[in-house]
Design a protein around this motif. Sequence first.
Motif, PDB file in Angstrom:
ATOM      1  N   LYS A   1      76.140   4.886-122.750  1.00 49.75           N
ATOM      2  CA  LYS A   1      76.519   3.870-123.533  1.00 49.75           C
ATOM      3  C   LYS A   1      75.296   2.831-123.453  1.00 49.75           C
ATOM      4  CE  LYS A   1      81.573   4.103-122.138  1.00 49.75           C
ATOM      5  NZ  LYS A   1      82.415   4.390-123.091  1.00 49.75           N
TER       6      LYS A   1
ATOM      7  N   GLY B   1      78.312  10.149-120.811  1.00 46.92           N
ATOM      8  CA  GLY B   1      78.691   9.649-119.249  1.00 46.92           C
ATOM      9  C   GLY B   1      79.287  10.860-118.487  1.00 46.92           C
ATOM     10  N   ALA B   2      79.972  11.451-119.115  1.00 49.96           N
ATOM     11  CA  ALA B   2      80.662  12.874-118.511  1.00 49.96           C
ATOM     12  C   ALA B   2      79.870  13.610-118.053  1.00 49.96           C
ATOM     13  CB  ALA B   2      81.945  13.415-119.559  1.00 49.96           C
TER      14      ALA B   2
ATOM     15  N   GLU C   1      82.929   3.693-109.799  1.00 46.10           N
ATOM     16  CA  GLU C   1      82.417   2.858-110.769  1.00 46.10           C
ATOM     17  C   GLU C   1      82.090   1.468-110.158  1.00 46.10           C
ATOM     18  OE1 GLU C   1      85.058   2.445-114.647  1.00 46.10           O
ATOM     19  OE2 GLU C   1      86.123   3.587-113.316  1.00 46.10           O
TER      20      GLU C   1
ATOM     21  N   ASP D   1      78.803   5.400-110.823  1.00 50.54           N
ATOM     22  CA  ASP D   1      79.354   5.495-112.155  1.00 50.54           C
ATOM     23  C   ASP D   1      78.747   4.106-112.701  1.00 50.54           C
ATOM     24  OD1 ASP D   1      80.107   5.681-114.587  1.00 50.54           O
ATOM     25  OD2 ASP D   1      81.714   7.033-114.148  1.00 50.54           O
TER      26      ASP D   1
HETATM   27  C1  LIG Z   1      82.843   4.586-116.318  1.00 51.85           C
HETATM   28  C2  LIG Z   1      82.737   5.681-117.217  1.00 51.85           C
HETATM   29  N1  LIG Z   1      82.392   6.787-116.755  1.00 51.85           N
HETATM   30  C3  LIG Z   1      82.209   7.719-117.471  1.00 51.85           C
HETATM   31  C4  LIG Z   1      82.779   7.756-118.804  1.00 51.85           C
HETATM   32  C5  LIG Z   1      82.236   8.719-119.863  1.00 51.85           C
HETATM   33  O1  LIG Z   1      81.444   8.642-120.723  1.00 51.85           O
HETATM   34  P1  LIG Z   1      81.339   9.758-121.968  1.00 51.85           P
HETATM   35  O2  LIG Z   1      82.296   9.396-122.925  1.00 51.85           O
HETATM   36  O3  LIG Z   1      79.935   9.197-122.887  1.00 51.85           O
HETATM   37  O4  LIG Z   1      81.195  11.102-121.677  1.00 51.85           O
HETATM   38  C6  LIG Z   1      82.965   6.592-119.406  1.00 51.85           C
HETATM   39  C7  LIG Z   1      83.483   6.318-120.877  1.00 51.85           C
HETATM   40  O5  LIG Z   1      84.213   5.519-121.335  1.00 51.85           O
HETATM   41  C8  LIG Z   1      83.152   5.501-118.548  1.00 51.85           C
HETATM   42  O6  LIG Z   1      83.769   4.283-119.007  1.00 51.85           O
END
Ligand SMILES: Cc1ncc(COP(=O)(O)O)c(C=O)c1O
Length: 468
Positions: free
Chosen positions: A297, A135-136, A235, A268
Amino acid sequence: MTDTLAATAVYTDPTGAARALPDPEADARVRADDRGHVFHSWSAQALIDPLPVAAGEGATFWDYAGNAYLDFSSQLVNLNLGHQHPDLVTAIQRQAGRMATIQPAMANDVRGELARRIAEVAGDGFEKVFFTNGGADANENAVRMARLVTGRRKVLSMYRSYHGNTSTAIALTGDPRRWPNEPADGSVAKFFGPYAYRSPFHSTSPEEESRRALAHLEQTIVLEGASTIAAIVIETIVGTNGVLVPPPGYLAGVRELCDRFGIVYIADEVMVGFGRVGEWFAFQAFDVAPDLITFAKGVNSGYVPLGGVVISERIAGHFDTVSFPGGLTYSGHPLACAAGVATFEVFERDGILERVRDLGSRVVEPRLREIASRHPSVGDVRGMGLFWAIELVEDRETRTPLVPFNASGADAAPVAAVAAACKRDGVWPFTHFNRVHVAPPLVIGEDDLLRGLDVIDRALSAADEHTR
Ligand SMILES: Cc1ncc(COP(=O)(O)O)c(C=O)c1O
């Protein structure tokens, strides 16, 4: 290699219940290796005690003492299809047998199929998918695209948000995980999103909250300089920071502001996409469409790391003749994509979206409202589908949080006591600040769902003791 799993076999007892045999030796070995050598995320290494996990199946996992836990947090809200889903495991095994990996500059069947299926469910106007490892880096690359397309640099994001731990993603993050990483990328500015229960705008209704939050966002855009802003990252439903469901009209208003000021709208959907709230993407419940969607996820329940950006035609078109300056060795990894394709098949065959909507409205919501009516510590319950928050307060009148913002140690004890009571009773909860979240795998059986909610109900007595 030591096969600790074989030593901790899951078996079915005469009543038909799945159980795991205790294995203290394996427990000690796993603990020793972990404590000795694994450096854990977000932690002071000497102050943690990670639970050694022996096995998982569906909505349940077991430790080496043979204790079963109903996974009410779906690990990190990624395990949408539960532990060891046979279709996902088989898809990964088959893919490993036919092609374990291939670099991203080549075309691959499962990678292409998954991209097509994701673009199809994202809706009209979505065309392409850039795959990432999680996600990041999905957010990182979405922002990069927005900057390149607009020729602007600044990005707006919310207080009370989490977007990941790479440099842009942590700068976007509006929670305390950003603080120790500062100075973060200075071209990110924060605004307040709607939060009806603790309105930053002194609103008295969701409609008023929506209007005032949009007026605040518009002011932020004007004062930050609309012509400098590449993107707004939101989000769709704020996840870890509170399960904050946007009030009516809010996301449509964000869309309108983005259109008016030429700003890219990035949704997001890392936590809320792929069925968590009963939609492929949560924005689909709000009748709005962003320009870029980030996901991770639930796309394959995290069986193999995978994330990505779904790109609208307009933005994808920009890169038809202009090179995109970004890439990853494992972009669209075939093992991860095979698990993603299998996820689509399971969702469609088993009616997962319909199931989540039904369980959310018929089982979880009424039960949580009933729980709220009996526990003085419960200030608010909110959510959708299989994604809910129970917000705990010291006093319902004043809405004083049961524990302070970002509490740790003794300050966090009242919520820690609720979590401990859940675990003693066989439920692994997700707690954050003054909240308990309910986010079980989407395949959880109705009996288990009810049993887990009963456990939370009992555990909340530990919070009630701290009310005034
Ligand atoms: C809304 C949201 N964005 C981004 C991320 C980051 O994802 P990752 O841990 O796969 O890099 C998360 C992780 O919990 C998240 O909840």
